[in-house]
Every structure is written in structure tokens, then in C-alpha cells.
Design a protein around this motif. Sequence first.
Motif, PDB file in Angstrom:
ATOM      1  N   PRO A  96       0.809  -1.217   0.000  1.00 23.09           N
ATOM      2  CA  PRO A  96       0.000   0.000   0.000  1.00 23.09           C
ATOM      3  C   PRO A  96       0.844   1.270   0.000  1.00 23.09           C
ATOM      4  N   GLU A  97       2.178   1.100   0.042  1.00 19.44           N
ATOM      5  CA  GLU A  97       3.091   2.254   0.060  1.00 19.44           C
ATOM      6  C   GLU A  97       4.046   2.249  -1.127  1.00 19.44           C
ATOM      7  N   TYR A  98       3.761   1.445  -2.161  1.00 20.66           N
ATOM      8  CA  TYR A  98       4.783   1.247  -3.188  1.00 20.66           C
ATOM      9  C   TYR A  98       5.126   2.504  -3.979  1.00 20.66           C
ATOM     10  N   LEU A  99       4.196   3.436  -4.119  1.00 20.76           N
ATOM     11  CA  LEU A  99       4.515   4.663  -4.857  1.00 20.76           C
ATOM     12  C   LEU A  99       5.648   5.431  -4.187  1.00 20.76           C
ATOM     13  N   LYS A 100       5.739   5.324  -2.879  1.00 16.32           N
ATOM     14  CA  LYS A 100       6.786   6.009  -2.130  1.00 16.32           C
ATOM     15  C   LYS A 100       8.008   5.134  -1.936  1.00 16.32           C
ATOM     16  N   THR A 101       7.792   3.901  -1.482  1.00 16.14           N
ATOM     17  CA  THR A 101       8.920   3.057  -1.089  1.00 16.14           C
ATOM     18  C   THR A 101       9.631   2.393  -2.261  1.00 16.14           C
ATOM     19  N   VAL A 102       8.893   2.115  -3.344  1.00 17.77           N
ATOM     20  CA  VAL A 102       9.489   1.431  -4.502  1.00 17.77           C
ATOM     21  C   VAL A 102       9.683   2.389  -5.672  1.00 17.77           C
ATOM     22  N   GLY A 104       9.471   5.755  -5.560  1.00 25.12           N
ATOM     23  CA  GLY A 104      10.233   6.945  -5.158  1.00 25.12           C
ATOM     24  C   GLY A 104       9.818   8.222  -5.852  1.00 25.12           C
ATOM     25  N   GLY A 105       8.533   8.374  -6.119  1.00 15.67           N
ATOM     26  CA  GLY A 105       8.049   9.601  -6.735  1.00 15.67           C
ATOM     27  C   GLY A 105       7.996   9.570  -8.244  1.00 15.67           C
ATOM     28  N   LEU A 106       8.415   8.475  -8.862  1.00 15.52           N
ATOM     29  CA  LEU A 106       8.368   8.379 -10.321  1.00 15.52           C
ATOM     30  C   LEU A 106       6.943   8.240 -10.843  1.00 15.52           C
ATOM     31  N   MET A 107       6.033   7.838  -9.976  1.00 12.34           N
ATOM     32  CA  MET A 107       4.646   7.633 -10.356  1.00 12.34           C
ATOM     33  C   MET A 107       3.762   8.202  -9.253  1.00 12.34           C
ATOM     34  N   SER A 108       2.774   8.997  -9.627  1.00  8.53           N
ATOM     35  CA  SER A 108       1.883   9.626  -8.654  1.00  8.53           C
ATOM     36  C   SER A 108       0.577   8.854  -8.553  1.00  8.53           C
ATOM     37  N   LYS A 109      -0.209   9.174  -7.542  1.00  5.69           N
ATOM     38  CA  LYS A 109      -1.520   8.556  -7.390  1.00  5.69           C
ATOM     39  C   LYS A 109      -2.410   8.878  -8.582  1.00  5.69           C
ATOM     40  N   SER A 110      -2.331  10.110  -9.060  1.00  2.00           N
ATOM     41  CA  SER A 110      -3.170  10.497 -10.200  1.00  2.00           C
ATOM     42  C   SER A 110      -2.729   9.777 -11.468  1.00  2.00           C
ATOM     43  N   ARG A 111      -1.422   9.537 -11.629  1.00  2.00           N
ATOM     44  CA  ARG A 111      -0.952   8.809 -12.817  1.00  2.00           C
ATOM     45  C   ARG A 111      -1.424   7.366 -12.752  1.00  2.00           C
ATOM     46  N   ARG A 112      -1.418   6.785 -11.563  1.00  2.00           N
ATOM     47  CA  ARG A 112      -1.939   5.431 -11.421  1.00  2.00           C
ATOM     48  C   ARG A 112      -3.414   5.400 -11.779  1.00  2.00           C
ATOM     49  N   ALA A 113      -4.178   6.391 -11.313  1.00  2.00           N
ATOM     50  CA  ALA A 113      -5.614   6.448 -11.624  1.00  2.00           C
ATOM     51  C   ALA A 113      -5.835   6.586 -13.125  1.00  2.00           C
ATOM     52  N   ASP A 114      -4.989   7.371 -13.798  1.00  3.22           N
ATOM     53  CA  ASP A 114      -5.094   7.517 -15.257  1.00  3.22           C
ATOM     54  C   ASP A 114      -4.837   6.178 -15.948  1.00  3.22           C
ATOM     55  N   VAL A 143       3.304  -6.025  -9.451  1.00  2.91           N
ATOM     56  CA  VAL A 143       4.587  -5.876 -10.138  1.00  2.91           C
ATOM     57  C   VAL A 143       5.280  -4.583  -9.715  1.00  2.91           C
ATOM     58  N   LEU A 144       4.521  -3.490  -9.671  1.00  2.00           N
ATOM     59  CA  LEU A 144       5.111  -2.208  -9.308  1.00  2.00           C
ATOM     60  C   LEU A 144       5.465  -2.131  -7.833  1.00  2.00           C
ATOM     61  N   SER A 145       4.980  -3.069  -7.042  1.00  2.00           N
ATOM     62  CA  SER A 145       5.389  -3.153  -5.637  1.00  2.00           C
ATOM     63  C   SER A 145       6.761  -3.782  -5.489  1.00  2.00           C
ATOM     64  N   GLN A 146       7.265  -4.379  -6.587  1.00  2.00           N
ATOM     65  CA  GLN A 146       8.558  -5.066  -6.549  1.00  2.00           C
ATOM     66  C   GLN A 146       9.645  -4.350  -7.328  1.00  2.00           C
ATOM     67  N   ARG A 147       9.274  -3.752  -8.463  1.00  2.00           N
ATOM     68  CA  ARG A 147      10.279  -3.229  -9.380  1.00  2.00           C
ATOM     69  C   ARG A 147      10.069  -1.747  -9.661  1.00  2.00           C
ATOM     70  N   THR A 148      11.155  -1.025  -9.698  1.00  2.00           N
ATOM     71  CA  THR A 148      11.102   0.419  -9.913  1.00  2.00           C
ATOM     72  C   THR A 148      10.983   0.749 -11.395  1.00  2.00           C
ATOM     73  N   LEU A 149      10.173   1.733 -11.702  1.00  2.00           N
ATOM     74  CA  LEU A 149      10.016   2.178 -13.083  1.00  2.00           C
ATOM     75  C   LEU A 149      11.290   2.851 -13.579  1.00  2.00           C
ATOM     76  N   PRO A 150      11.497   2.856 -14.894  1.00  2.00           N
ATOM     77  CA  PRO A 150      12.648   3.580 -15.449  1.00  2.00           C
ATOM     78  C   PRO A 150      12.400   5.085 -15.384  1.00  2.00           C
ATOM     79  N   GLU A 151      13.466   5.850 -15.354  1.00  2.00           N
ATOM     80  CA  GLU A 151      13.318   7.305 -15.329  1.00  2.00           C
ATOM     81  C   GLU A 151      13.076   7.869 -16.720  1.00  2.00           C
ATOM     82  N   THR A 152      13.344   7.077 -17.746  1.00  2.00           N
ATOM     83  CA  THR A 152      13.071   7.488 -19.122  1.00  2.00           C
ATOM     84  C   THR A 152      12.047   6.539 -19.736  1.00  2.00           C
ATOM     85  N   ASP A 153      11.269   7.060 -20.654  1.00  2.00           N
ATOM     86  CA  ASP A 153      10.254   6.253 -21.350  1.00  2.00           C
ATOM     87  C   ASP A 153       9.224   5.665 -20.376  1.00  2.00           C
TER      88      ASP A 153
END
Length: 332
Positions: A96-102, A104-114, A143-153
Motif C-alpha cells: 500500500p506504500e509502493y509509490l513512495k517506497t518502490v 520513489g516519486g516516479l509515479m503519482s496517485k493520479s498517474r496510477r488512476a489515469d 509488479v510495481l510493488s517489486q520493481r522500480t520504473l525507469p526514469e526514461t520512457d
Amino acid sequence: MDPYSFELISGTPLSAVFSGCVDQSTTTEFDDAYLRAIGALPPLAPVRFASSPVHHAAALHDSIELPATCELSDYDADIDVNLREMEKDAKQWPSPEYLKTVQGGLMSKSRRADLVSWMDDFTRYFDLAPGTLHRAVSYVDRVLSQRTLPETDTEHQLQLLGATAVYTAAKYEEQCATHKLNATAVAGICGLDTTSKEVIAMELGMVEALEYDLSGPTAYTFVEHFNRHGGTGEKDFEVRRLAHHLADRSLYDYSLLQLLPSVVAASAVFLARLILNPNDIDVRQWNEDFEELTGYWPTDIILGIESLYMLNHDSRFDVVPDFLEGQLMDFR
């Protein structure tokens, strides 16, 4: 295409696949049966029922005399017990904290909702089975609770992950889904010259990241389960339809990841029954009926009820605050 920087599998990283460093000519589209046939997926485990049910459903079977049309059989009680046990399996839980802990700000709550909204449009466009969206969103969150998104693309990789999750979930939910959708169609939806081989590579990586566990119950599963003994009248149909609508809306709210799917579903059923029957306020009887239906007292799921209420702006919901504030705490 920029490389995908997070790796979902322990073998060849997906970044190599997406950057063209892997010979993809041998990649073939698959379904679960194919994977099991070649040994890439473990065989299906036999269905095991709890020998000594401990959940509320078992107590119901022994202590409550249900109507003839709603009798809770041993088999039915076992199904309830096993669904509850499956949803509590830690492998089924996204953080329930993956946007912050995994992330690290690369994805927001609103982007997830989109992303959820886009996946919803995708499932509707291809007329996929109703439970597909819930299962696909759970795959993405896990998946996103385990792996960090890339900073590009980032945007394209998110879309590819979401589309692949829908594709995989559709095949799980409906055997004939491959007649509606295939990897080429998924690639076309993603755009940006995405190829079917990239979709298949993503699917292979995703199912391994999920440890081949694709079958956990979702809020959709529990809404259906809680309404399994519902009548066939117009009012029963409306309760079920509205409960599914509310459960669907819950997918957009990142904060609800902290709740079990059965709690989200029970909250949706609670609101649907209350909104469509606002005059049915014999508190004690109403409470007992709801507990019989879902295994929860309304006071057990107050966070879910309030969260779904806040998500849905509808004049019919005006009855909810007074009901909660004036009567809910007296149910017990």
C-alpha cells in the motif's frame, strides 16, 4: 525505444529485450496451458478445502437457519473459507506504500488512476470478461510493488505493462479471450511501434514476477460471492449492478490497497443495499442480514464504506452520512 530499466525476471533482463539485444525470433505467444505443457509454469495445484473451517461462514452454517433458497451448504462454506484464506496470502498483496517506497516519486496517485482508466477503456473496447479489469490492476500493483520504473520512457512502459496485464487477465478470466485479443492487437493499442514480441516478452516477465500466481480473488470475485444467493428480481439486480460499479470505482483509489478485496466488496454491497433501500432502517435486522451476507459487521468495514462514499458524488448517497453517524455505531 529506451530500455526498460527494471527487470522482472531473474534471467535475461527485460531491458535487454526491449533494446533489441535478445533474439526474439524464438518468442512465441502462449497461454497457461502451453506454459504448463513446456514446464515453464508449475502444474496446477489440487484444490484443497480447509478441513476445519474457522471463518464466519462455517459458524453461519451451524448457527443460522437460512431461507430454503439461501441455504449455506458445506461446499458453499468451504468456498468462502478458501477465498478468505487466498486473499490473505502475502503473495497476493501489493504494497500500500509502493509509490513512495518502490517508485520513489516516479509515479503519482493520479498517474496510477489515469492508467486504471486507460485499462478500463481497453477492456471495454474489446468486450472482455467483467472480472478482467480487477485482476489486471492487481497484477500491475503487485509488479510495481517489486520493481522500480525507469526514469526514461516511463509513460510507454507503464502503458505496455497495463496492456499486457489486461491481456493476461483476460485469458485467465475467459478461455475464449484469445478470439477477441492477441499480442498483435495489444501492441497496436500501445502504439509507438510496439511489436507483438515485446508484448509477449513483457508477459513472460510479468508472470514470473508474479511467481505464476495469477488466481487470487479480487473485489469483483467477492461481490459475486456475496450476491450468490441473491434473488432474480429487479431490486436484487440493481443492488448487484451498483455494488459492482462501486467496486470498479475503488480501483482508482490508491489508498484502498490497504484493504482486503473482501472488505472493499462488502463496503460496496453495504452502500448499494443502503442507497437502493433507504427506508429499510430496522437497524438490528439490517445489521444481521448484512453480516449473514458478507461475514462482516458494518463497523468492521467503516474505512471502506467511507472511502467509497467519498469517491462517488451522487445525490443518492446523501442518505449515507446520517446513517453512519446516527446508527452505525449502535449496530452491535
